[in-house]
Design a protein around this motif. Structure first.
Motif, PDB file in Angstrom:
ATOM      1  N   TYR A  76       0.861  -1.188   0.000  1.00 27.07           N
ATOM      2  CA  TYR A  76       0.000   0.000   0.000  1.00 27.07           C
ATOM      3  C   TYR A  76       0.899   1.241   0.000  1.00 27.07           C
ATOM      4  CZ  TYR A  76      -3.540  -3.395   1.369  1.00 27.07           C
ATOM      5  OH  TYR A  76      -4.372  -4.479   1.406  1.00 27.07           O
ATOM      6  N   TYR A 116     -12.511  -6.374   1.546  1.00 32.93           N
ATOM      7  CA  TYR A 116     -11.095  -6.115   1.282  1.00 32.93           C
ATOM      8  C   TYR A 116     -10.227  -6.875   2.285  1.00 32.93           C
ATOM      9  CZ  TYR A 116      -8.281  -2.987  -1.522  1.00 32.93           C
ATOM     10  OH  TYR A 116      -7.462  -2.481  -2.473  1.00 32.93           O
ATOM     11  N   CYS A 117     -10.707  -6.800   3.553  1.00 32.92           N
ATOM     12  CA  CYS A 117      -9.892  -7.328   4.650  1.00 32.92           C
ATOM     13  C   CYS A 117      -9.694  -8.837   4.572  1.00 32.92           C
ATOM     14  CB  CYS A 117     -10.524  -6.978   5.990  1.00 32.92           C
ATOM     15  SG  CYS A 117     -10.407  -5.240   6.352  1.00 32.92           S
ATOM     16  N   CYS A 120      -6.963  -9.650   2.129  1.00 27.68           N
ATOM     17  CA  CYS A 120      -5.706  -9.026   2.573  1.00 27.68           C
ATOM     18  C   CYS A 120      -5.129  -9.787   3.768  1.00 27.68           C
ATOM     19  CB  CYS A 120      -5.976  -7.566   2.944  1.00 27.68           C
ATOM     20  SG  CYS A 120      -4.594  -6.729   3.706  1.00 27.68           S
ATOM     21  N   ALA A 121      -6.001 -10.085   4.742  1.00 29.71           N
ATOM     22  CA  ALA A 121      -5.539 -10.778   5.950  1.00 29.71           C
ATOM     23  C   ALA A 121      -5.066 -12.185   5.620  1.00 29.71           C
ATOM     24  CB  ALA A 121      -6.658 -10.810   6.982  1.00 29.71           C
ATOM     25  N   LYS A 124      -1.687 -11.968   4.023  1.00 20.30           N
ATOM     26  CA  LYS A 124      -0.687 -11.581   5.025  1.00 20.30           C
ATOM     27  C   LYS A 124      -0.334 -12.756   5.927  1.00 20.30           C
ATOM     28  CE  LYS A 124      -1.076  -7.256   6.328  1.00 20.30           C
ATOM     29  NZ  LYS A 124      -1.530  -6.066   7.038  1.00 20.30           N
ATOM     30  N   CYS A 205      -1.557   1.420   8.114  1.00 18.05           N
ATOM     31  CA  CYS A 205      -1.311   0.415   7.061  1.00 18.05           C
ATOM     32  C   CYS A 205      -1.460   1.023   5.659  1.00 18.05           C
ATOM     33  CB  CYS A 205      -2.257  -0.761   7.216  1.00 18.05           C
ATOM     34  SG  CYS A 205      -3.996  -0.269   7.189  1.00 18.05           S
ATOM     35  N   CYS A 207      -3.949   1.153   3.721  1.00 19.60           N
ATOM     36  CA  CYS A 207      -4.783   0.414   2.766  1.00 19.60           C
ATOM     37  C   CYS A 207      -6.002   1.269   2.426  1.00 19.60           C
ATOM     38  CB  CYS A 207      -5.195  -0.936   3.339  1.00 19.60           C
ATOM     39  SG  CYS A 207      -6.492  -0.803   4.574  1.00 19.60           S
ATOM     40  N   VAL A 209      -9.093   0.813   2.781  1.00 16.41           N
ATOM     41  CA  VAL A 209     -10.237   0.803   3.704  1.00 16.41           C
ATOM     42  C   VAL A 209      -9.803   1.098   5.141  1.00 16.41           C
ATOM     43  CG1 VAL A 209     -11.634  -0.750   2.305  1.00 16.41           C
ATOM     44  CG2 VAL A 209     -10.078  -1.719   3.998  1.00 16.41           C
ATOM     45  N   ALA A 213     -12.706  -0.168   7.820  1.00 20.00           N
ATOM     46  CA  ALA A 213     -12.858  -1.606   7.622  1.00 20.00           C
ATOM     47  C   ALA A 213     -13.570  -2.258   8.800  1.00 20.00           C
ATOM     48  CB  ALA A 213     -11.475  -2.234   7.439  1.00 20.00           C
TER      49      ALA A 213
HETATM   50  S1  SF4 Z   1      -7.671  -2.906   7.364  1.00 22.53           S
HETATM   51 FE1  SF4 Z   1      -6.493  -2.775   5.474  1.00 22.53          FE
HETATM   52  S2  SF4 Z   1      -4.481  -3.674   5.995  1.00 22.53           S
HETATM   53 FE2  SF4 Z   1      -5.935  -4.316   7.580  1.00 22.53          FE
HETATM   54  S3  SF4 Z   1      -6.703  -6.296   6.867  1.00 22.53           S
HETATM   55 FE3  SF4 Z   1      -8.149  -4.727   6.134  1.00 22.53          FE
HETATM   56  S4  SF4 Z   1      -7.416  -4.267   4.094  1.00 22.53           S
HETATM   57 FE4  SF4 Z   1      -5.746  -5.294   5.117  1.00 22.53          FE
END
Ligand code: SF4
Length: 269
Positions: A76, A116-117, A120-121, A124, A205, A207, A209, A213
């Motif tokens: 990001y 999104y999360c 992404c999670a 990660k 972060c 990102c 959102v 989020a």
């Molecule tokens: S808040 Fe952003 S960095 Fe955190 S899991 Fe969601 S998309 Fe990913």
């Protein structure tokens, strides 16, 4: 500027948090002699606090173990990984930064309207497992605190129809890495106070959102805050409930064998 480690150690709140983490380590057998623990550091208040507490424990504990800080850069724009690296360096803790193209993958693969999360999670977490393994770490420490446990319990009950929260000590699906959550007894409010007092160099972060989020989790947080006004001990009670399960008084058919046997502590309420 962040307090020095020496100054942080003198804070009464730090001692309290150290005690809570020590209790979690003892209760759930989180750390053994010779462990190599990868500590996931995102640059947020929770992961910094966990890193500092595990480092403190490492100095004091009768068992020998090592810690290494792992940071995943999801790509990001504007993410200040340099701030995280500099802070970890001042602590004298080994650190590894993994730059990834997660943002590109998410942009390409995410279906419109989907979370999104979650993607992404997932990416990660996969990167953390891979990195921990490649560095020879047998454990991965994640910075979930007691509020995360309670909110997850509610989320699963309200939206998934499942009675589950998180484990403090669990072998991951890859069958190799044990995930530990040493902040299970630490409340988010304590972490906020500590991170402000210690002036930890928290980074965003960045990102798309960020801040907006996980609306459902926010709803759970708000609900708990409201309930706390009438029932001040509600969070402690809910956390305690997670370690005081009475399987005979649940409806899961898979527990039938257990129901026939029961446990001495399993008395009706
Ligand atoms: S808040 Fe952003 S960095 Fe955190 S899991 Fe969601 S998309 Fe990913």
């Amino acid at each position: 500027m962040a307090l020095t480690q020496l100054e942080m150690r003198e804070l009464p709140l730090f001692r309290k948090l150290r005690h809570s983490v020590g209790k979690a380590v003892a209760d759930f057998g989180l750390i053994q002699e010779g462990d190599r623990i990868a500590v996931a550091v995102s640059g947020g208040k929770d992961s910094y606090t966990m890193l500092l507490l595990l480092d403190e424990l490492r100095r004091r504990a009768p068992v020998r173990f090592e810690i290494t800080a792992l940071t995943i850069d999801s790509g990001y724009q504007g993410f200040r990984s340099d701030v995280i690296e500099a802070f970890i360096k001042t602590l004298g803790i080994p650190g590894h930064l993994e730059r990834t193209n997660h943002y590109d993958i998410i942009s390409e693969k995410r279906r419109p309207g989907s979370s999104y999360c979650s993607i992404c999670a997932r990416l990660k977490r996969g990167a953390l497992y891979g990195l921990a393994e490649s560095l020879g770490c047998n454990k991965l420490a994640l910075g979930h605190h007691s509020d995360d446990f309670i909110e997850t319990l509610l989320l699963n009950q309200f939206f998934v129809g499942s009675l589950k929260a998180m484990s403090a000590n669990m072998l991951a699906d890859n069958g190799k890495t044990t995930v530990i959550r040493p902040l299970v007894y630490v409340a988010e409010e304590e972490i906020i106070r500590f991170s402000q007092r210690a002036a930890l160099p928290v980074v965003c972060c960045r990102c798309p959102v960020c801040g907006s989020a996980d609306l459902q989790r926010k709803r759970m947080k708000n609900l708990l805050t409201k309930l706390e006004k009438d029932i001040p001990h509600i969070k402690n009670s809910m956390l305690k409930a997670l370690s005081n399960v009475h399987p005979r008084h649940l409806l899961d058919q898979r527990l039938r064998m257990l129901n026939q046997t029961g446990t001495p502590a399993d008395t009706p309420v």
